[in-house]
Each structure stands twice: as C-alpha cells, then as structure tokens.
Design a protein around this motif. Structure first.
Motif, mmCIF file in Angstrom:
data_model
loop_
_atom_site.group_PDB
_atom_site.id
_atom_site.type_symbol
_atom_site.label_atom_id
_atom_site.label_comp_id
_atom_site.label_asym_id
_atom_site.label_seq_id
_atom_site.Cartn_x
_atom_site.Cartn_y
_atom_site.Cartn_z
ATOM 1 N N UNK A 1 16.325 29.524 22.010
ATOM 2 C CA UNK A 1 15.383 28.623 22.999
ATOM 3 C C UNK A 1 16.146 28.326 23.990
ATOM 4 N N UNK A 2 17.432 27.537 23.697
ATOM 5 C CA UNK A 2 18.123 27.038 24.715
ATOM 6 C C UNK A 2 18.957 28.214 25.463
ATOM 7 N N UNK A 3 19.051 29.142 24.909
ATOM 8 C CA UNK A 3 19.810 30.362 25.927
ATOM 9 C C UNK A 3 18.678 30.758 26.840
ATOM 10 N N UNK A 4 17.487 31.044 26.552
ATOM 11 C CA UNK A 4 16.237 31.162 27.543
ATOM 12 C C UNK A 4 16.258 30.060 28.594
ATOM 13 N N UNK A 5 16.396 28.981 28.131
ATOM 14 C CA UNK A 5 16.074 27.651 28.953
ATOM 15 C C UNK A 5 17.177 27.686 30.134
ATOM 16 N N UNK A 6 18.644 27.842 29.524
ATOM 17 C CA UNK A 6 19.722 28.020 30.406
ATOM 18 C C UNK A 6 19.735 28.969 31.329
ATOM 19 N N UNK A 7 19.206 30.305 30.728
ATOM 20 C CA UNK A 7 19.165 31.485 31.592
ATOM 21 C C UNK A 7 18.100 31.390 32.819
ATOM 22 N N UNK A 8 17.032 30.632 32.549
ATOM 23 C CA UNK A 8 16.388 30.316 33.417
ATOM 24 C C UNK A 8 16.687 29.514 34.574
ATOM 25 N N UNK A 9 17.498 28.438 34.374
ATOM 26 C CA UNK A 9 18.226 27.866 35.282
ATOM 27 C C UNK A 9 19.335 28.647 36.081
#
Length: 444
Positions: free
Chosen positions: A357-365
């Motif tokens: 989940x955190x990988x997706x969130x930071x990828x979005x940023x």
C-alpha cells in the motif's frame, strides 16, 4: 492502512459530549456526537463501523433503553456506559443487558481511552470477520485467497482440505501476520460444517469474567446472544489468542470438550498468536488441553519461506491498492524484486500488505523506493538484515516470471502486446510461460 474507528458519543449534556469527543479525537478516533438516544438510533445500526459511549441517565429514552435496542440490532456492537457515582445497580443492569463495560463519573480520561481502545479492537475484529464471511461464503472462493505456488503453500492447501474433512479439534499456530484466521475460515468452508455457524472469539480482547460469560454463560433470559459454545453448536468455534485463556478457563474449556464426546458437537479451532521469544503454545497451555487441540495441527509457513510467492503477492496487492487509489501500480525493478525476496519479513503477509500500500502511495507521489520502505518500516519489523542468499539464477527467474505475469495482466492476455513490450519472439515467450506455469486463459 487501517481506517480510524468511529466513536458515537450519546449524552444530553453538551459540555460532556464535547469534552469526551475532544479527548478521543486527540487519541486518533473519528468521533460523532448525539444529544439524545433517539438521534443516535437514526445512525447506529448492525454495520456501524465503530463503538458507542453513552450516558445512562438521559431524558426521553435513557441509556439502558438505548442499549437494549442496540443489542437487539447487533449484539456484537461494543457499548460503553457512563454511570453516576455510586450508581452500582445501573452498572450491573447495563452489563446484564450486554454493555461492553462502564465508566463511573467522575472518570479518568486515560481509563476511557483504554476502554475505547479495547472496544475498538473487538469491533474491528467483528467487522473484519463478518466481511470475510460474506466475501468467502464458499470453500472454493476462500481457497483461492491462499495465493502461492511455493511447496509450503501447496502443502498448506492440502492440509486444509484433509483436516477440513476430519472432525477433530484443530490448533493453528505460526508467526504473526501469516493468515491463521483465514485458514480457520477455510477449514470451516471446505468441511461438512460449511453451512453451520462459524463463531469467532478473541480471547485477548476480553477480561476474564467477560470472556467466561461470552464463552460459557450463564446468560440471562433477556440476553440477545447465546454463549459462544452454544451459539456455535454443530458448527465451528474459533478461539483467537487461545494462550490468553487463564488456567481456570482452560480447565473449563477442556471439561466442555470432554463432555461433547466424539464426533464433537462443536468443533474448536484454536489459534495461537504467541509473541514471546522462545515460547510456544505447548509452554502456556495445560498439557491435556494442548494435546486435545494439537491432535490436528497446522503451522503456518512464514512469508520468508515462500520464495516467489512474495513477488506474486506483492503484485496482486499493489494492483488492488492502485485500483483503490486511482493510480498505476508501481513497476518493480530487478533490484527491488531481489530486495523483496531477501527481506526476512518478520510481520509476514500483514507486513507485505502494508509495504504494498505504501509503495502505491509513494509511487503516486513520484518518489521513494521499495528499499526505503523496507528500511523505514515499524521498529519491531525492520528488515535491515536480509535472509540467507540464493543462487543468482533463482533471483533472475523469479524476476522474469513476475515481469511476464505483470505484463500479461496489464495487456489482458494479448500475446502480441506482451511480445512487443518485452521484445520477445513468440516461441521464446511461449517457452517461458510454460516454464513458469503461466497460462494465457488466466489473463483474459
């Protein structure tokens, strides 16, 4: 990331409502307030994603009447009652009706926070369990949730099918975050009790007196809920954190199991979540109870022993989170794939879910790496050291399989698109798909 639990505060005194709300909001809860029981009932129902704190003495419908209505709609909803100083009969009545606990005015805010935390944990467990039962109503569906082609997962699925058909009690143990509760659901879903009741009780969420009543009774005629051992009659009773049972309750559980005879009227599936270093369920359970439960036993494999399953799970999870957040799933490089395979994963699948989940969130940023997430994870889960290395060939093959799998998913099984993106001739792609057990039909 877990969503903050709601807390409904019901009190006719505005100052009291506001002070409780402000204190709990500072503790991270999402609070909402109601000036009357009637207003609260317009919002509170069986699927309410939180708990209730209510005063007992209110004009119109009082707290006891509200409690009875709430228990009638959902007997698992935790309700904490606030009583006046020395108002013992009221507190006793509230507990008899089904209150989670009570606070006596003037109360200590820290005591309220402690109760709110316990009640919220119990509520989250109930809602998660309810959602899982709805989603995984059939044995085939729940077995499909046990993703992985590693030998340990193949063996786990075989064990579930074998033990699911058996009728004895079961002990499930293993490291935290490995999916023990999911396996308990699977055992129930694939066996002869699939259409019967499935009741889950967290032994660590209740104090001894409340746990004894929840498991064995006695319940009053007015109580909407049966004791768990009766509620699960003919079906499955799952005891999470079985090691939290006191010696007295262990003895009583053993007595009930002995009275049932063979085959057991209610199947007990005990889940051990021991956190203490060097301790096992055999160390903390009385021997006669342990051997009754462990006659059939499943020990969950830790994630670090599941090889390429780690990449498969990470891909599926990151795709799910990417869809949820409305963005693209992060692309995993060969170096990051190796880091995922090497990490020791002390938090197992639960930790992997968090990382995905955190990988997706930071990828979005547009920033951050998987390596940084692994290094910055919670202190008790810091995978700074990697596990024992593997031959380079294994890392290469694991990455290659993940890359083809991801590309096939992205192009929904279009062989031509995959060939173009990966610059592979058709024969080579077919050979590699056959080698890694990938079938085009799975992506259409």
């Amino acid at each position: 990331m877990a969503q903050a639990m709601k807390i409904a505060i019901v009190d006719d005194e505005q100052d009291m409502r506001q002070s409780i709300s402000q204190w709990l909001a500072l503790s991270g809860y999402d609070t909402e307030t109601f000036a009357s029981a009637e207003d609260a009932l317009k919002v509170l129902g069986p699927e309410y994603p939180g708990i209730v704190i209510s005063d007992i003495k209110m004009p119109g419908m009082d707290g006891i009447q509200l409690l009875k209505k709430l228990m009638g709609a959902d007997s698992t909803l935790p309700v904490i009652m606030i009583t006046g100083h020395g108002d013992v009969p009221m507190a006793v009545e509230a507990m008899r009706v089904g209150a989670f606990d009570f606070l006596e005015k003037p109360f200590n805010p820290d005591r309220m926070s402690e109760l709110a935390k316990r009640a919220s944990n119990a509520r989250r467990l109930t809602l998660d369990n309810r959602a899982l039962r709805q989603e995984l109503s059939g044995g085939t569906q729940i077995m499909n949730k046990l993703i992985g082609a590693s030998p340990v997962m193949e063996r786990l699925r075989e064990d579930i099918l074998d033990l699911g058909q058996a009728d004895g009690h079961v002990l499930i143990d293993g490291e935290t975050g490995t999916g023990k509760t999911l396996v308990a659901h699977a055992l129930h879903a694939v066996g002869s009790r699939a259409g019967k009741k499935f009741v889950l009780v967290s032994c660590a969420a209740l104090e001894e007196e409340a746990l004894s009543k929840r498991l064995f009774g006695p319940m009053m005629p007015e109580d909407a809920q049966l004791p768990a051992i009766e509620e699960a009659r003919g079906g499955t009773l799952v005891l999470e954190d079985v090691e939290a049972l006191s010696d007295t309750l262990q003895a009583r559980l053993l007595s009930v199991m002995n009275e049932q005879g063979t085959p057991a009227e209610t199947r007990i599936v005990a889940i051990s979540n021991l956190q203490e270093a060097g301790k096992t369920s055999e160390d903390v359970l009385r021997p006669d109870l342990f051997y009754r439960l462990a006659a059939l036993r499943i020990t969950m494999p830790p994630l670090r022993q599941r090889g390429e399953d780690i990449l498969t799970l990470f891909t599926r999870l990151s795709e799910q989170f990417a869809e949820e957040y409305g963005c693209e799933a992060p692309q995993v490089s060969a170096q990051e794939a190796a880091q995922l395979l090497q990490a020791p994963w002390p938090g197992n699948v639960r930790q992997l879910i968090n990382i995905a989940e955190r990988a997706v969130l930071q990828s979005r940023r547009g920033s951050g790496t998987i390596a940084s997430l692994l290094m910055s994870d919670h202190e008790e889960m810091q995978p700074v050291m990697t596990t024992e290395g593997k031959p380079l060939k294994e890392y290469v093959e694991a990455f290659e399989r993940m890359l083809i799998d991801n590309t096939m998913r992205r192009h929904k099984g279009s062989i031509a698109s995959v060939m173009e993106e990966l610059c592979l001739p058709r024969r080579t792609l077919n050979e590699k798909m056959a080698k890694y057990g990938l079938q085009r039909s799975d992506y259409l």
